[in-house]
Design a protein around this motif. Structure first.
Motif, PDB file in Angstrom:
ATOM      1  N   GLU A 353      -2.334  17.857   0.263  1.00 44.05           N
ATOM      2  CA  GLU A 353      -2.347  17.087  -0.966  1.00 44.05           C
ATOM      3  C   GLU A 353      -1.151  16.136  -0.950  1.00 44.05           C
ATOM      4  OE1 GLU A 353      -3.509  18.771  -4.985  1.00 44.05           O
ATOM      5  OE2 GLU A 353      -1.374  18.431  -5.314  1.00 44.05           O
ATOM      6  N   ASN A 354      -1.429  14.868  -1.211  1.00 43.17           N
ATOM      7  CA  ASN A 354      -0.404  13.826  -1.157  1.00 43.17           C
ATOM      8  C   ASN A 354      -0.542  12.997  -2.431  1.00 43.17           C
ATOM      9  OD1 ASN A 354       1.204  11.595  -0.598  1.00 43.17           O
ATOM     10  ND2 ASN A 354       0.456  11.323   1.485  1.00 43.17           N
ATOM     11  N   LYS A 355       0.435  13.066  -3.314  1.00 38.49           N
ATOM     12  CA  LYS A 355       0.323  12.366  -4.591  1.00 38.49           C
ATOM     13  C   LYS A 355       1.627  11.644  -4.906  1.00 38.49           C
ATOM     14  CE  LYS A 355       1.248  16.684  -7.112  1.00 38.49           C
ATOM     15  NZ  LYS A 355       0.686  17.663  -8.079  1.00 38.49           N
ATOM     16  N   SER A 356       1.533  10.622  -5.753  1.00 34.18           N
ATOM     17  CA  SER A 356       2.734   9.856  -6.086  1.00 34.18           C
ATOM     18  C   SER A 356       2.592   9.148  -7.421  1.00 34.18           C
ATOM     19  CB  SER A 356       3.037   8.825  -4.990  1.00 34.18           C
ATOM     20  OG  SER A 356       1.980   7.903  -4.842  1.00 34.18           O
ATOM     21  N   TRP A 357       3.729   9.028  -8.100  1.00 33.83           N
ATOM     22  CA  TRP A 357       3.906   8.169  -9.270  1.00 33.83           C
ATOM     23  C   TRP A 357       4.722   6.964  -8.826  1.00 33.83           C
ATOM     24  CZ3 TRP A 357       1.857   8.326 -14.049  1.00 33.83           C
ATOM     25  CH2 TRP A 357       1.316   9.538 -14.501  1.00 33.83           C
ATOM     26  N   ILE A 358       4.328   5.779  -9.260  1.00 32.56           N
ATOM     27  CA  ILE A 358       5.078   4.574  -8.923  1.00 32.56           C
ATOM     28  C   ILE A 358       5.195   3.702 -10.166  1.00 32.56           C
ATOM     29  CG2 ILE A 358       5.213   2.511  -7.472  1.00 32.56           C
ATOM     30  CD1 ILE A 358       3.410   3.955  -5.450  1.00 32.56           C
ATOM     31  N   VAL A 359       6.412   3.226 -10.442  1.00 33.15           N
ATOM     32  CA  VAL A 359       6.625   2.247 -11.517  1.00 33.15           C
ATOM     33  C   VAL A 359       7.293   1.030 -10.893  1.00 33.15           C
ATOM     34  CG1 VAL A 359       6.772   3.956 -13.360  1.00 33.15           C
ATOM     35  CG2 VAL A 359       8.841   3.290 -12.144  1.00 33.15           C
ATOM     36  N   GLY A 360       6.970  -0.161 -11.410  1.00 29.33           N
ATOM     37  CA  GLY A 360       7.518  -1.364 -10.813  1.00 29.33           C
ATOM     38  C   GLY A 360       7.662  -2.505 -11.799  1.00 29.33           C
ATOM     39  N   ALA A 361       8.528  -3.436 -11.459  1.00 28.03           N
ATOM     40  CA  ALA A 361       8.715  -4.674 -12.223  1.00 28.03           C
ATOM     41  C   ALA A 361       8.693  -5.825 -11.236  1.00 28.03           C
ATOM     42  CB  ALA A 361      10.033  -4.643 -12.987  1.00 28.03           C
ATOM     43  N   TYR A 362       7.878  -6.856 -11.530  1.00 26.61           N
ATOM     44  CA  TYR A 362       7.664  -7.975 -10.623  1.00 26.61           C
ATOM     45  C   TYR A 362       7.902  -9.266 -11.409  1.00 26.61           C
ATOM     46  CZ  TYR A 362       5.286  -4.005  -8.552  1.00 26.61           C
ATOM     47  OH  TYR A 362       4.986  -2.745  -8.070  1.00 26.61           O
ATOM     48  N   HIS A 363       9.016  -9.931 -11.092  1.00 23.53           N
ATOM     49  CA  HIS A 363       9.440 -11.083 -11.899  1.00 23.53           C
ATOM     50  C   HIS A 363       9.344 -12.372 -11.100  1.00 23.53           C
ATOM     51  CE1 HIS A 363      11.545 -13.476 -14.850  1.00 23.53           C
ATOM     52  NE2 HIS A 363      12.383 -13.889 -13.904  1.00 23.53           N
ATOM     53  N   PRO A 364       8.583 -13.380 -11.598  1.00 26.95           N
ATOM     54  CA  PRO A 364       8.489 -14.672 -10.914  1.00 26.95           C
ATOM     55  C   PRO A 364       9.702 -15.542 -11.214  1.00 26.95           C
ATOM     56  CG  PRO A 364       7.109 -14.689 -12.872  1.00 26.95           C
ATOM     57  CD  PRO A 364       7.704 -13.307 -12.784  1.00 26.95           C
TER      58      PRO A 364
END
Length: 405
Positions: A353-364
């Motif tokens: 079992e391989n699981k993940s939480w990811i949060v991100g911010a992408y600014h132009p």
């Protein structure tokens, strides 16, 4: 930005509001129009490891490229004898030393770049196309596979790092192996239909892939090489409530004297919608003998498990674009499972079992330059009723930038 290279980034650019140049360098050349474009990206990553799966590894600091390596694409198109004709070559490279996947799960706990280490050019696209809007397009050459392509093109970490940081190589993993199986870049002969008011489909015969490449230390005889086949059907619509839904399949028969004869197969379903500044993606896949999981960071590579495993997974993702500012904020959760029977040749009775939480911010920052910040929390588990359980965590903070031209 180069149109053909855009296939590898346009999903993320359009879905998550990150800016990219509208076109690359356009050069008229007689009957041809030459298009040069690409991207350059670099990230600082700090990854902290814990648990049995990463024994002896505490922390890795890197300066590297992300899920999408830096790239230079050269393509051209023309119209001849009532046919649209085009070709594309795209060269990908990493920022740090050494080549290939350098994740902890594939190369040992302390594998990292060495003094004097270089990097290699990875030619992921080399193909020709011909066709017409009235009947469709034929593609022949190396390009992104159809199965799972919408999953990776809809992944916000395509413009960032995701999981898999902490080692050498020209790419991290994004959400590969913890939400979807890698579409991969592969030799193929593909037919793509015209677009009928948003509806389209594509099918392809593909290069056959070995089913034991990672887990065997010595080569064994492949009695017969079989082609693979994949395809997808999709419907896309525009407007204030825009979106896309799709379904795909993949299959390949394996004939191998070690693993025995069997057929890998899989299907996937997905969709994404955008309303005002909100975006939502949902994706699911299921298959047999489809995935490889190692109990480490690396997973989601087609067929290499060499087993008649039961594989399934998916991810959900939500994004919001800040008004006036333009920054896209996103959060996603994904999981991939691979269960092996007690009669499997490799890892008998082991369930991954391989699981993940990811949060991100992408600014132009500009129309071409995007600043990126992400946090990824990955957890891997290997369950075996006879040998017990093994698990581990990899927590990655990444900061960097990606420039499109």
């Amino acid at each position: 930005m180069n149109k053909k290279l855009g296939l590898a980034v346009a999903g993320a650019v359009l879905a998550f509001g990150a800016s990219a140049a509208n076109a690359g360098i356009i050069i008229p050349a007689g009957d041809w129009t030459v298009d040069i474009g690409g991207n350059v990206n670099t990230y600082y990553t700090n990854t902290r490891f814990s648990g049995d799966a990463f024994a002896g590894v505490a922390r890795k600091n890197q300066v590297s490229t992300g899920l999408l390596p830096s790239a230079l694409g050269i393509g051209a198109k023309t119209r001849q004898n009532d046919l649209d004709i085009a070709f594309q070559f795209t060269f990908f490279v990493g920022a740090n030393g050494e080549e290939g996947f350098g994740t902890t799960g594939s190369a040992g706990p302390n594998y990292q770049s060495r003094a004097g280490g270089g990097n290699s050019i990875n030619i992921r696209q080399a193909y020709l196309t011909f066709g017409d809007a009235s009947w469709g397009t034929i593609k022949a050459g190396r390009d992104l596979g159809l199965f799972g392509s919408d999953a990776i093109l809809s992944d916000m970490t395509l413009l960032g790092v995701g999981v898999g940081a902490g080692g050498p190589g020209n790419s991290t993993l994004g959400r590969i192996g913890s939400g979807y199986v890698y579409a991969d870049w592969i030799g193929q002969i593909q037919y793509a239909s015209p677009n009928w008011n948003g509806f389209s489909f594509a099918v392809a015969a593909r290069e056959g892939l070995r089913n034991d490449g990672v887990l065997l230390t010595t080569a064994t005889a492949d009695d017969k090489t079989e082609l693979g086949f994949d395809g997808k059907v999709s419907y896309e619509w525009a407007g204030d409530f825009s979106g896309k839904v799709w379904a795909g399949f993949i299959t390949q028969k394996h004939n191998n004297s070690t693993t025995g004869d069997y057929r890998s197969r899989g299907y996937d379903l997905g969709g994404k919608i955008n309303v005002a500044d909100f975006g939502l993606v949902g994706y699911y896949y299921d298959g047999k003998g489809l995935d490889i999981q190692t109990g480490g960071q690396l997973g989601g590579l087609q067929f290499l498990g060499g087993n008649k495993s039961d594989d399934k997974g998916g991810y959900v993702q939500a994004t919001y674009k800040l008004p006036q500012v333009g920054t896209k904020l996103g959060v996603s959760y994904g999981i991939s499972k691979s269960d092996n029977s007690s009669s499997s040749i490799y890892n008998p009775g082991v369930d991954f079992e391989n699981k993940s939480w990811i949060v991100g911010a992408y600014h132009p920052l500009t129309k071409s330059l995007n600043l990126v910040a992400e946090y990824a929390h990955q957890k891997v588990e290997a369950s075996n009723t006879a040998a017990g359980n093994v698990d581990g965590k990899a927590k990655t903070i990444s900061l960097g930038a990606i420039l499109f031209f």
